[in-house]
Design an enzyme around this catalytic site. Structure first.
Site, PDB file in Angstrom:
ATOM      1  N   TYR A   1     -27.383 -30.711  25.348  1.00  0.00           N
ATOM      2  CA  TYR A   1     -26.898 -31.753  26.247  1.00  0.00           C
ATOM      3  C   TYR A   1     -25.932 -31.125  27.242  1.00  0.00           C
ATOM      4  O   TYR A   1     -24.960 -30.473  26.851  1.00  0.00           O
ATOM      5  CB  TYR A   1     -26.208 -32.881  25.493  1.00  0.00           C
TER       6      TYR A   1
ATOM      7  N   ASN B   1     -19.280 -37.248  26.623  1.00  0.00           N
ATOM      8  CA  ASN B   1     -18.229 -38.254  26.581  1.00  0.00           C
ATOM      9  C   ASN B   1     -18.207 -38.966  25.225  1.00  0.00           C
ATOM     10  O   ASN B   1     -18.918 -38.586  24.290  1.00  0.00           O
ATOM     11  CB  ASN B   1     -18.389 -39.246  27.738  1.00  0.00           C
TER      12      ASN B   1
ATOM     13  N   SER C   1     -10.218 -31.784  25.041  1.00  0.00           N
ATOM     14  CA  SER C   1      -9.808 -30.381  25.006  1.00  0.00           C
ATOM     15  C   SER C   1      -8.381 -30.249  24.490  1.00  0.00           C
ATOM     16  O   SER C   1      -7.557 -31.170  24.617  1.00  0.00           O
ATOM     17  CB  SER C   1      -9.909 -29.781  26.405  1.00  0.00           C
TER      18      SER C   1
ATOM     19  N   GLN D   1      -5.546 -26.565  30.708  1.00  0.00           N
ATOM     20  CA  GLN D   1      -6.243 -27.396  29.726  1.00  0.00           C
ATOM     21  C   GLN D   1      -5.948 -28.871  29.934  1.00  0.00           C
ATOM     22  O   GLN D   1      -6.808 -29.727  29.713  1.00  0.00           O
ATOM     23  CB  GLN D   1      -5.844 -26.961  28.310  1.00  0.00           C
TER      24      GLN D   1
ATOM     25  N   HIS E   1      -8.298 -31.161  32.082  1.00  0.00           N
ATOM     26  CA  HIS E   1      -9.601 -31.609  31.600  1.00  0.00           C
ATOM     27  C   HIS E   1      -9.676 -33.122  31.457  1.00  0.00           C
ATOM     28  O   HIS E   1     -10.681 -33.742  31.812  1.00  0.00           O
ATOM     29  CB  HIS E   1      -9.894 -30.986  30.223  1.00  0.00           C
TER      30      HIS E   1
ATOM     31  N   GLU F   1      -8.368 -26.078  19.053  1.00  0.00           N
ATOM     32  CA  GLU F   1      -9.610 -25.640  19.700  1.00  0.00           C
ATOM     33  C   GLU F   1      -9.395 -24.270  20.337  1.00  0.00           C
ATOM     34  O   GLU F   1     -10.158 -23.335  20.114  1.00  0.00           O
ATOM     35  CB  GLU F   1     -10.022 -26.654  20.748  1.00  0.00           C
ATOM     36  N   HIS F   2      -8.330 -24.158  21.151  1.00  0.00           N
ATOM     37  CA  HIS F   2      -7.947 -22.886  21.770  1.00  0.00           C
ATOM     38  C   HIS F   2      -6.531 -22.534  21.314  1.00  0.00           C
ATOM     39  O   HIS F   2      -5.646 -23.394  21.370  1.00  0.00           O
ATOM     40  CB  HIS F   2      -7.929 -22.984  23.302  1.00  0.00           C
TER      41      HIS F   2
ATOM     42  N   ASP G   1     -13.548 -19.686  28.702  1.00  0.00           N
ATOM     43  CA  ASP G   1     -14.341 -20.863  29.069  1.00  0.00           C
ATOM     44  C   ASP G   1     -15.605 -20.483  29.827  1.00  0.00           C
ATOM     45  O   ASP G   1     -16.612 -21.190  29.752  1.00  0.00           O
ATOM     46  CB  ASP G   1     -13.508 -21.806  29.947  1.00  0.00           C
TER      47      ASP G   1
ATOM     48  N   GLU H   1     -29.619 -27.849 -21.834  1.00  0.00           N
ATOM     49  CA  GLU H   1     -29.644 -28.926 -20.838  1.00  0.00           C
ATOM     50  C   GLU H   1     -30.743 -29.946 -21.124  1.00  0.00           C
ATOM     51  O   GLU H   1     -30.975 -30.843 -20.311  1.00  0.00           O
ATOM     52  CB  GLU H   1     -29.811 -28.332 -19.440  1.00  0.00           C
TER      53      GLU H   1
ATOM     54  N   HIS I   1     -38.850 -26.356 -19.145  1.00  0.00           N
ATOM     55  CA  HIS I   1     -38.251 -25.172 -18.539  1.00  0.00           C
ATOM     56  C   HIS I   1     -38.172 -24.040 -19.564  1.00  0.00           C
ATOM     57  O   HIS I   1     -38.504 -22.880 -19.284  1.00  0.00           O
ATOM     58  CB  HIS I   1     -36.834 -25.487 -18.040  1.00  0.00           C
TER      59      HIS I   1
END
Length: 816
Positions: free
Chosen positions: A133, A218, A241, A263, A266, A335-336, A371, A425, A430
């Site tokens: 996207y 968004n 951001s 930043q 943004h 984030e940063h 970035d 078990e 098995h």
């Protein structure tokens, strides 16, 4: 301190009230119920009416009237062609760096043998189809498209589709379409918002369903991803951001302010916080940062957005100890994170920072560079999600397949323990299945042969004692070529391209139509000859192609060597030359090179060779052949001169111009080294038309398979920037490795190839000791005038650091 500056928090962290701390630390977005309901309605509409819903949304939300959702590739190409040349150059540079970085971090197949006879393998398999996207609306973000699509291509994803909103004219932003063309995506759709996410997750008549969706957007895009997470895999939850600056008193106030505002522009909801470590009760640096923020805001184009962000989630606070700041940073999980501390603190602090989308180290490492241009991914977790999520990488475009194999003998050894587990078990079937193998012994099924010990090594003996009565006598002493290249974790023995395949070539290879495989390839690779001729500066009638340069050498010896005639070569050189000579009934004469690593041309010419083989740069020394010696060889040789230029791209010199002027020089080259196509075996020769025509007769038709031809063609037509970039990296890392070895007291031979030849005492033993540590370099014992050496292929620097560690340990073990 300017109290007019809107900051949510300022001063000592310890003195902030709980409400302010919570406002800064709790960045998780609370979804507006209206957004949740509207997004759910969009998803339901796409689920019910598909394309019709998407076309209606484009009219209502984007003001666009669409006749079709898909944007034709011709429109991407037009957008790219019309792009400002400077901007295009910037986008291309970013795409190259993203590809380079993500290729270096590609996941690899891992094999484990916990006990003899038990093999467990974990293999990364590229996803079949992913959706990227690319946001639109108020601004277009080609960088986000590149950050998603380029790593997907590097990871080998089968199909990449892009959804991006249309403008009022029905077309997405030109710069986004141009980025789609540069990233070589497969399809683009003019679809935006939650509808795009629903279309990719559920599929419509036009938009195919994908396996995973990546890319920012968004609040509606983010909510659609969360609502559809049961239908499709998504990237990390994303929000506004954010930046955390962790600084000590050595940092520059203007730098901190500049990065915070970058930043903050943004989004009004962006979170920007500076934490300054200062042992005093008040911080003079914090005061200077606030002043710098106020000064820079006065002339900032997006000052209103910045002020809103600073007032809601911005702060300049100080703490009294670095350990307290580190603990806070790991809890905040930015984030940063920009680290601005004194050099004496840097490594310790960096090692302790564990939770961040990405960390920028030092004042010159601006977040803006990450970035757009460093190649690291800017699709990163926000709102504290970095405590458990990482940034987007090639790992997000693969899924892991685990397979396991148990031999009959191993099954017998496991059966009792597994039976006891299953009994405990309450799973008797098995237990019975396991115990079936209790008395098993290793058996090779009838009409089968045990597997070869290594796919990379010849398994037949060099000599066969029961000679066939009809065998050719000349084959009695022809050995099978075996470089003893058993698999290891890091193999630096074959001088191939350790950065991987060129991106367009890789896409071409992965998406090869079935018809290319079911039908015969072209007779003599005419289309590839055209491209090679352009690359080499020759004409197509002077080109011959083959299955690797080996095929050209073998065919040329067969074409020009009479039975019993001499093939002369300087030594050391390519180990296959004496083998090819014997295979073709020719007599091989090897002449030791001079002390200056140049061929002893007098001795070579004295052998009266029908074929004179020279190599430049020479393998294994890396020396370039002096031009005057080559020109003399061509003038005085009684037969044809073969010049092997397998590593010419790294040397930057070639004799193709000479081959265009004489009739007895065949320049032989390959796409195995600089082009990263060793496994496809593409070689070629350049010479006079009559010369290459005879080689082509000897070689025969169909020697270059269709996948190899088309992949090589793609590399030559679309990947030359990548090739040149990685040749330059190889040269740079070769010199860096040479310097590291010099610092250790060794003297590598001057090299013009993608390897170094390093004199080392007891090279064979050192090589074995390195192999025991999972790293392989190729030993060459007793080279003339040099002695024992190791030849080391050059690759990405992290691999060479592994090499140096193994080399140090092995030389210490063997030589003390």
């Amino acid at each position: 301190m300017d109290t007019d500056l809107p900051l949510r928090a300022r001063g000592s962290w310890d003195r902030l009230d709980n409400a302010t701390r919570r406002a800064l630390e709790d960045r998780a977005s609370t979804v507006d119920p209206t957004i949740r309901e509207r997004t759910s309605a969009v998803i339901d509409a796409v689920r019910r009416t598909g394309d019709a819903a998407l076309i209606d949304m484009a009219r209502r939300f984007d003001g666009a009237t669409l006749e079709t959702l898909e944007v034709p590739r011709a429109e991407w190409d037009r957008a790219l062609a019309a792009l400002d040349p400077a901007l295009r150059q910037s986008l291309e540079r970013a795409a190259r760096n993203i590809a380079t970085v993500h290729r270096a971090f590609l996941p690899t197949i891992t094999r484990s043998t916990p006990e003899p006879g038990i093999t467990v393998v974990r293999r990364p398999d590229p996803l079949g189809r992913v959706g990227i996207y690319a946001p639109g609306g108020r601004a277009a973000y080609p960088s986000s498209l590149l950050m998603g699509a380029v790593p997907a291509r590097v990871a080998g994803v089968g199909e990449i589709i892009v959804c991006t909103p249309p403008g009022p004219d029905g077309r997405p932003a030109d710069v986004v379409l141009a980025a789609a063309a540069l990233a070589n995506v497969d399809r683009v759709f003019a679809v935006g918002g939650a509808g795009a996410i629903a279309a990719m997750a559920l599929g419509t008549a036009s938009v195919p369903r994908v396996d995973r969706i990546m890319g920012p957007g968004n609040a509606y895009v983010a909510e659609a991803k969360l609502q559809l997470v049961s239908a499709v895999a998504i990237d990390a939850p994303a929000g506004p951001s954010e930046l955390l600056v962790l600084a000590d008193a050595s940092a520059d106030a203007n730098t901190i302010a500049r990065e915070m505002l970058a930043q903050a522009e943004h989004d009004p909801d962006a979170a920007v916080l500076a934490v300054i470590v200062d042992h005093s009760a008040t911080s003079s640096l914090a005061t200077r940062v606030e002043t710098a923020l106020q000064t820079q805001l006065a002339s900032a184009p997006r000052a209103d957005v910045m002020r809103a962000a600073l007032g809601a989630r911005g702060g300049v606070v100080h703490m009294t100890s670095m350990d307290e700041a580190i603990t806070f940073a790991n809890r905040w999980a930015a984030e940063h994170l920009l680290l601005l501390v004194d050099d004496t603190q840097r490594d310790r602090v960096l090692a302790a920072l564990r939770n961040a989308g990405t960390i920028f180290v030092g004042a010159s490492s601006s977040v803006a560079f990450g970035d757009y241009m460093t190649g690291a991914n800017h699709v990163l977790p926000t709102a504290g999600a970095a405590r458990s999520y990482s940034g987007l990488s090639t790992l997000d475009f693969v899924r892991w397949t685990t397979w396991q194999e148990v031999t009959p003998a191993a099954a017998a050894s496991l059966s009792a323990d597994v039976g006891r587990f299953a009994d405990a078990e309450g799973l008797p079937a098995h237990a019975a299945t396991a115990r079936t193998w209790q008395t098993a012994t290793p058996v090779v099924p009838a009409n089968t042969q045990p597997p070869a010990a290594s796919a990379d090594r010849a398994q037949m003996p060099d000599a066969v004692t029961d000679r066939l009565r009809f065998a050719r006598a000349l084959y009695d002493d022809v050995p099978l070529y075996d470089p003893k290249r058993a698999p290891v974790s890091l193999d630096l023995t074959d001088n191939t391209n350790l950065w991987g395949m060129p991106p367009v070539a890789e896409h071409t290879w992965r998406s090869m139509p079935v018809a290319r495989v079911t039908r015969y390839p072209s007779l003599y690779a005419a289309e590839l000859k055209e491209a090679l001729a352009t690359f080499a500066g020759a004409s197509p009638d002077r080109l011959v192609t083959g299955c690797g340069s080996d095929d050209i050498l073998d065919s040329a010896m067969r074409a020009f060597g009479e039975p019993g005639s001499v093939v002369a070569s300087s030594e050391p050189s390519f180990a296959m030359i004496p083998i090819f000579a014997r295979m073709n009934g020719l007599r091989y004469v090897g002449i030791a090179e001079r002390a200056d690593q140049q061929p002893d041309l007098d001795a070579l010419l004295a052998a009266n060779p029908r074929i004179l083989y020279l190599c430049s740069p020479n393998n294994p020394t890396g020396a370039v052949l002096a031009r005057e010696l080559l020109e003399r060889a061509v003038r005085e040789a009684p037969g044809v001169v073969f010049l092997d230029e397998a590593y010419a791209e790294f040397a930057g010199v070639s004799a193709v111009d000479l081959a265009m002027r004489v009739d007895n020089l065949l320049v032989i080259r390959t796409m195995s080294k600089a082009f990263g196509l060793a496994g496809l075996r593409v070689g070629y020769g350049i010479g006079a038309p009559a010369l290459v025509r005879d080689v082509e007769k000897s070689r025969g038709p169909y020697k270059l398979n269709a996948m190899a031809e088309q992949t090589a063609l793609a590399a030559l037509q679309h990947d030359m920037a990548w090739v040149r970039e990685h040749v330059a990296l190889a040269v740079q890392n070769r010199e860096r490795l040479a310097q590291a070895l010099v610092q250790r007291g060794y003297t590598p031979l001057p090299s013009h190839a993608n390897y170094l030849c390093v004199p080392v005492s007891n090279a064979v033993a050192v090589g074995q000791a390195m192999r025991a540590r999972g790293v392989a370099a190729r030993p060459f014992p007793a080279l003339p005038h040099v002695g024992d050496t190791l030849r080391i292929s050059v690759g990405p620097w992290p691999l060479l650091e592994q090499l140096l560690t193994a080399f140090d340990d092995a030389t210490q073990e063997v030589n003390g």
